[in-house]
Design a protein around this motif. Structure first.
Motif, PDB file in Angstrom:
ATOM      1  N   TYR A   1       8.989   6.091   3.775  1.00  0.00           N
ATOM      2  CA  TYR A   1       7.907   5.722   4.698  1.00  0.00           C
ATOM      3  C   TYR A   1       7.499   6.930   5.542  1.00  0.00           C
ATOM      4  O   TYR A   1       7.845   7.024   6.716  1.00  0.00           O
ATOM      5  CB  TYR A   1       8.352   4.584   5.616  1.00  0.00           C
ATOM      6  N   PRO A   2       6.789   7.898   4.963  1.00  0.00           N
ATOM      7  CA  PRO A   2       6.358   9.056   5.750  1.00  0.00           C
ATOM      8  C   PRO A   2       5.427   8.643   6.888  1.00  0.00           C
ATOM      9  O   PRO A   2       4.590   7.752   6.737  1.00  0.00           O
ATOM     10  CB  PRO A   2       5.634   9.923   4.722  1.00  0.00           C
ATOM     11  N   LEU A   3       5.608   9.289   8.035  1.00  0.00           N
ATOM     12  CA  LEU A   3       4.820   8.998   9.228  1.00  0.00           C
ATOM     13  C   LEU A   3       4.087  10.258   9.680  1.00  0.00           C
ATOM     14  O   LEU A   3       4.393  11.365   9.240  1.00  0.00           O
ATOM     15  CB  LEU A   3       5.738   8.499  10.355  1.00  0.00           C
ATOM     16  N   MET A   4       3.122  10.088  10.569  1.00  0.00           N
ATOM     17  CA  MET A   4       2.423  11.241  11.126  1.00  0.00           C
ATOM     18  C   MET A   4       3.420  12.192  11.773  1.00  0.00           C
ATOM     19  O   MET A   4       4.354  11.754  12.459  1.00  0.00           O
ATOM     20  CB  MET A   4       1.405  10.785  12.163  1.00  0.00           C
ATOM     21  N   GLY A   5       3.206  13.493  11.566  1.00  0.00           N
ATOM     22  CA  GLY A   5       4.131  14.491  12.092  1.00  0.00           C
ATOM     23  C   GLY A   5       3.567  15.343  13.205  1.00  0.00           C
ATOM     24  O   GLY A   5       4.295  16.099  13.849  1.00  0.00           O
ATOM     25  N   SER A   6       2.258  15.238  13.458  1.00  0.00           N
ATOM     26  CA  SER A   6       1.624  16.017  14.522  1.00  0.00           C
ATOM     27  C   SER A   6       0.203  15.496  14.719  1.00  0.00           C
ATOM     28  O   SER A   6      -0.258  14.612  13.990  1.00  0.00           O
ATOM     29  CB  SER A   6       1.576  17.504  14.165  1.00  0.00           C
TER      30      SER A   6
ATOM     31  N   ALA B   1       0.836  -1.204   0.000  1.00  0.00           N
ATOM     32  CA  ALA B   1       0.000   0.000   0.000  1.00  0.00           C
ATOM     33  C   ALA B   1       0.864   1.246   0.000  1.00  0.00           C
ATOM     34  O   ALA B   1       0.586   2.225  -0.709  1.00  0.00           O
ATOM     35  CB  ALA B   1      -0.931  -0.003   1.210  1.00  0.00           C
ATOM     36  N   ASN B   2       1.927   1.236   0.796  1.00  0.00           N
ATOM     37  CA  ASN B   2       2.834   2.390   0.836  1.00  0.00           C
ATOM     38  C   ASN B   2       3.469   2.624  -0.530  1.00  0.00           C
ATOM     39  O   ASN B   2       3.561   3.762  -0.998  1.00  0.00           O
ATOM     40  CB  ASN B   2       3.917   2.165   1.888  1.00  0.00           C
ATOM     41  N   ALA B   3       3.914   1.541  -1.167  1.00  0.00           N
ATOM     42  CA  ALA B   3       4.543   1.676  -2.487  1.00  0.00           C
ATOM     43  C   ALA B   3       3.554   2.215  -3.520  1.00  0.00           C
ATOM     44  O   ALA B   3       3.887   3.096  -4.327  1.00  0.00           O
ATOM     45  CB  ALA B   3       5.093   0.327  -2.932  1.00  0.00           C
ATOM     46  N   ASP B   4       2.323   1.700  -3.500  1.00  0.00           N
ATOM     47  CA  ASP B   4       1.304   2.167  -4.446  1.00  0.00           C
ATOM     48  C   ASP B   4       0.989   3.644  -4.227  1.00  0.00           C
ATOM     49  O   ASP B   4       0.840   4.417  -5.187  1.00  0.00           O
ATOM     50  CB  ASP B   4       0.029   1.336  -4.307  1.00  0.00           C
ATOM     51  N   MET B   5       0.888   4.039  -2.970  1.00  0.00           N
ATOM     52  CA  MET B   5       0.568   5.436  -2.678  1.00  0.00           C
ATOM     53  C   MET B   5       1.702   6.358  -3.100  1.00  0.00           C
ATOM     54  O   MET B   5       1.457   7.461  -3.613  1.00  0.00           O
ATOM     55  CB  MET B   5       0.245   5.592  -1.191  1.00  0.00           C
ATOM     56  N   SER B   6       2.931   5.915  -2.909  1.00  0.00           N
ATOM     57  CA  SER B   6       4.070   6.725  -3.354  1.00  0.00           C
ATOM     58  C   SER B   6       3.997   6.975  -4.862  1.00  0.00           C
ATOM     59  O   SER B   6       4.205   8.096  -5.335  1.00  0.00           O
ATOM     60  CB  SER B   6       5.390   6.030  -3.006  1.00  0.00           C
ATOM     61  N   ALA B   7       3.696   5.923  -5.618  1.00  0.00           N
ATOM     62  CA  ALA B   7       3.608   6.039  -7.075  1.00  0.00           C
ATOM     63  C   ALA B   7       2.467   6.958  -7.480  1.00  0.00           C
ATOM     64  O   ALA B   7       2.612   7.802  -8.387  1.00  0.00           O
ATOM     65  CB  ALA B   7       3.423   4.657  -7.696  1.00  0.00           C
ATOM     66  N   LEU B   8       1.330   6.860  -6.808  1.00  0.00           N
ATOM     67  CA  LEU B   8       0.162   7.671  -7.149  1.00  0.00           C
ATOM     68  C   LEU B   8       0.363   9.135  -6.770  1.00  0.00           C
ATOM     69  O   LEU B   8      -0.088  10.039  -7.486  1.00  0.00           O
ATOM     70  CB  LEU B   8      -1.081   7.111  -6.460  1.00  0.00           C
TER      71      LEU B   8
ATOM     72  N   TRP C   1      -3.142   9.612   3.923  1.00  0.00           N
ATOM     73  CA  TRP C   1      -3.410   8.187   4.080  1.00  0.00           C
ATOM     74  C   TRP C   1      -2.108   7.388   4.112  1.00  0.00           C
ATOM     75  O   TRP C   1      -1.998   6.391   4.836  1.00  0.00           O
ATOM     76  CB  TRP C   1      -4.320   7.685   2.954  1.00  0.00           C
ATOM     77  N   GLN C   2      -1.125   7.813   3.353  1.00  0.00           N
ATOM     78  CA  GLN C   2       0.154   7.108   3.370  1.00  0.00           C
ATOM     79  C   GLN C   2       0.788   7.177   4.763  1.00  0.00           C
ATOM     80  O   GLN C   2       1.375   6.196   5.243  1.00  0.00           O
ATOM     81  CB  GLN C   2       1.101   7.696   2.323  1.00  0.00           C
ATOM     82  N   LYS C   3       0.656   8.315   5.425  1.00  0.00           N
ATOM     83  CA  LYS C   3       1.176   8.435   6.790  1.00  0.00           C
ATOM     84  C   LYS C   3       0.435   7.493   7.739  1.00  0.00           C
ATOM     85  O   LYS C   3       1.036   6.896   8.642  1.00  0.00           O
ATOM     86  CB  LYS C   3       1.035   9.881   7.280  1.00  0.00           C
ATOM     87  N   VAL C   4      -0.870   7.356   7.528  1.00  0.00           N
ATOM     88  CA  VAL C   4      -1.664   6.442   8.353  1.00  0.00           C
ATOM     89  C   VAL C   4      -1.198   5.000   8.148  1.00  0.00           C
ATOM     90  O   VAL C   4      -1.047   4.233   9.105  1.00  0.00           O
ATOM     91  CB  VAL C   4      -3.164   6.578   8.019  1.00  0.00           C
ATOM     92  N   VAL C   5      -0.969   4.626   6.898  1.00  0.00           N
ATOM     93  CA  VAL C   5      -0.531   3.266   6.580  1.00  0.00           C
ATOM     94  C   VAL C   5       0.749   2.916   7.331  1.00  0.00           C
ATOM     95  O   VAL C   5       0.864   1.857   7.968  1.00  0.00           O
ATOM     96  CB  VAL C   5      -0.320   3.116   5.051  1.00  0.00           C
TER      97      VAL C   5
END
Length: 535
Positions: free
Chosen positions: A241-246, A168-175, A203-207
């Motif tokens: 792999y971006p994560l939540m920042g706040s 899912a992370n890879a797909d979101m990065s591409a999109l 959503w990528q951060k959530v994943v």
């Protein structure tokens, strides 16, 4: 001649009429005002609502945050574990249809609905497994092709869920890098997102944040799954792999009046405003740490303030009930107002309450701190631990410097006791000194086992009324904080280790159900059975 024409025309009309009315029963019963297919966006919205774990449920009782004190409304026993865990298979079926509809309406092979679909698979399957153990997964969702799916081992479920999240992370990065690659038409863009405004980057951060949570859930299984390597890879590569920042990145369910009220509100205050009181597990930890969050989430016990003449802002005035108490004893004490109730200003004075966090930034900070404490990656655990506490403070509008905020404690005057009436509250100025709070021996981060306990305690405090069963899952895995038991909690004064399987499995999938019980729990669907993940 006229007779001949009549003779020819009449049969022709009868034939035409007969032919025109010759429709199947299926055609005649179709409602042309109802759509024959559901768009991906509508299915997406339904799935988002299904995944929400909202407050005022048994989850809060199981996490020993607050308690019922009157048996008519509920009790604090763990008997509910025998009623079966969550069943998300219908939601997962909708995930499949959502993906199909997106592809049929312009979505490419990789599109936003397909990407979030992988997240939903990981979320629902892993949650059912965390509750129950082995579950049907590989053979599930095949409809008439397989009505009796075999159970997958919990290890296999977790490995697959982690793989879905990676994909899912890879797909979101591409999109995100190339939005047009998702296709054209309505199936190529998210719509009806009640959480994140159709923002795929969020959503990528959530994943990835959820993946960190799942890796932490597997802390006892680092020899079986490459938990440490995956954790280090995510933490060490924020670009990939971006994560939540706040707190702004929280996946949270927002209540909207008048269509969607917060579960506790002015309308049901008279029914349950005093039928629930706080738990000593939660309140005791707050007061032990002299934590200002207690002034926001709870109220002082009126007995201590009015009868014993203690200050309403003294930590000793906040009293939670022992969850193990007999309910009759607890009810008597609650009637005498010897316990702290949920803060009526925060939880009952409006119809929208507070957003219900499903996956949040403070929890992520503590999960990263835990992984670093355990040596899974290089980094400063204290940095993340501190960020987690401060983010929790900020969620309650508590300053993280040297400042003050106003506390509201319910004390009605006159005949109108409505929690929405401002004059029914006494107000107090609460001075906060972050440095002094953090300097306390119980708060200031220590290394090793002591530091791990501090991380887990603060994570528990931050998840008050949020994140569903996570507080229970964390206790079950670590024993922190200490949950108390007794006659009021049932189950022979034990905290259960799992939920039983849904009743339907015993009747429609009996052979596979019994095989799973034999493989895991000696043939018994026992709420005290120890699943693979906990061994």
């Amino acid at each position: 001649m006229k007779k001949i024409l009549k003779a020819l025309v009449l049969p022709a009309l009868v034939l035409a009429t007969t032919t025109g009315c010759k429709k199947s029963f299926e055609d005649l019963t179709k409602n042309t005002n109802v759509p024959s297919t559901v768009p991906a966006s509508l299915l997406f919205n339904g799935i988002l609502n299904k995944m929400a774990d909202l407050p005022q449920s048994s989850n809060e009782i199981y996490g020993q945050y607050y308690l019922y004190n009157y048996d008519y409304y509920g009790n604090n026993r763990y008997d509910g574990f025998a009623n079966g865990g969550d069943n998300y298979y219908n939601a997962l079926k909708n995930v499949l249809v959502m993906e199909q509809r997106a592809a049929a309406t312009g979505g490419a092979a990789v599109n936003p609905y397909e990407a979030v679909g992988k997240f939903f698979r990981a979320y629902f399957f892993s949650k059912m497994s965390l509750e129950e153990g082995d579950i049907p997964m590989t053979d599930a969702l095949k409809g008439l092709d397989n009505l009796t799916p075999k159970y997958d081992a919990q290890k296999d479920v977790m490995v697959q869920c982690l793989a879905w999240l990676e994909s899912a992370n890879a797909d979101m990065s591409a999109l995100i890098a190339n939005p047009s690659s998702g296709g054209t038409g309505v199936g190529a863009a998210l719509s009806n997102d009640i959480y994140l405004g159709n923002d795929l980057a969020r959503w990528q951060k959530v994943v990835n944040t959820f993946r960190v949570r799942l890796l932490i859930e597997l802390s006892k299984k680092t020899a079986d799954i490459d938990v440490k390597a995956q954790f280090a890879n995510i933490i060490g590569n924020p670009t990939k792999y971006p994560l939540m920042g706040s707190n702004d990145d929280n996946l949270q369910y927002t209540f909207v009046a008048p269509s969607n009220y917060y579960p506790q509100n002015p309308d049901n205050f008279g029914q349950n405003g005093s039928r629930q009181n706080t738990s000593a597990t939660y309140i005791g930890l707050l007061t032990q740490l002299q934590d200002p969050r207690v002034f926001v989430t709870a109220e002082p016990a009126r007995y201590n303030v009015d009868d014993l003449k203690q200050s309403p802002t003294a930590f000793s005035s906040f009293i939670g009930a022992d969850p193990g108490l007999d309910l009759g004893v607890m009810y008597n004490n609650a009637t005498l107002q010897k316990y702290s109730f949920l803060n009526r200003k925060r939880y009952y004075s409006t119809y929208t309450g507070e957003p219900s966090i499903q996956i949040g930034y403070p929890e992520l900070m503590f999960n990263i701190a835990e992984g670093l404490n355990l040596g899974w990656a290089s980094g400063n655990a204290e940095t993340y631990y501190t960020k987690g506490i401060q983010a929790s403070f900020q969620a309650y509008s508590i300053p993280v410097g040297k400042a003050a905020f106003t506390a509201y404690f319910y004390k009605p005057t006159g005949s109108d006791a409505s929690p929405s009436k401002p004059t029914n509250y006494e107000t107090y100025t609460i001075n906060v000194d972050w440095d002094a709070y953090y300097a306390q021996a119980g708060v200031k981060y220590a290394t090793g086992a002591t530091g791990l306990t501090q991380i887990l305690q603060q994570k528990y405090l931050a998840m008050f009324r949020h994140s569903g069963l996570e507080a229970y899952f964390n206790y079950r895995r670590t024993g922190v904080p200490t949950f108390t038991t007794g006659p009021g909690t049932g189950n022979s004064s034990r905290i259960p280790k799992r939920f039983e399987y849904p009743q339907s499995e015993r009747t429609v999938n009996a052979t596979n159900y019994n095989a799973a019980l034999t493989a895991q729990f000696g043939g018994s669907d026992d709420i005290n059975g120890v699943m693979w993940l906990l061994k």
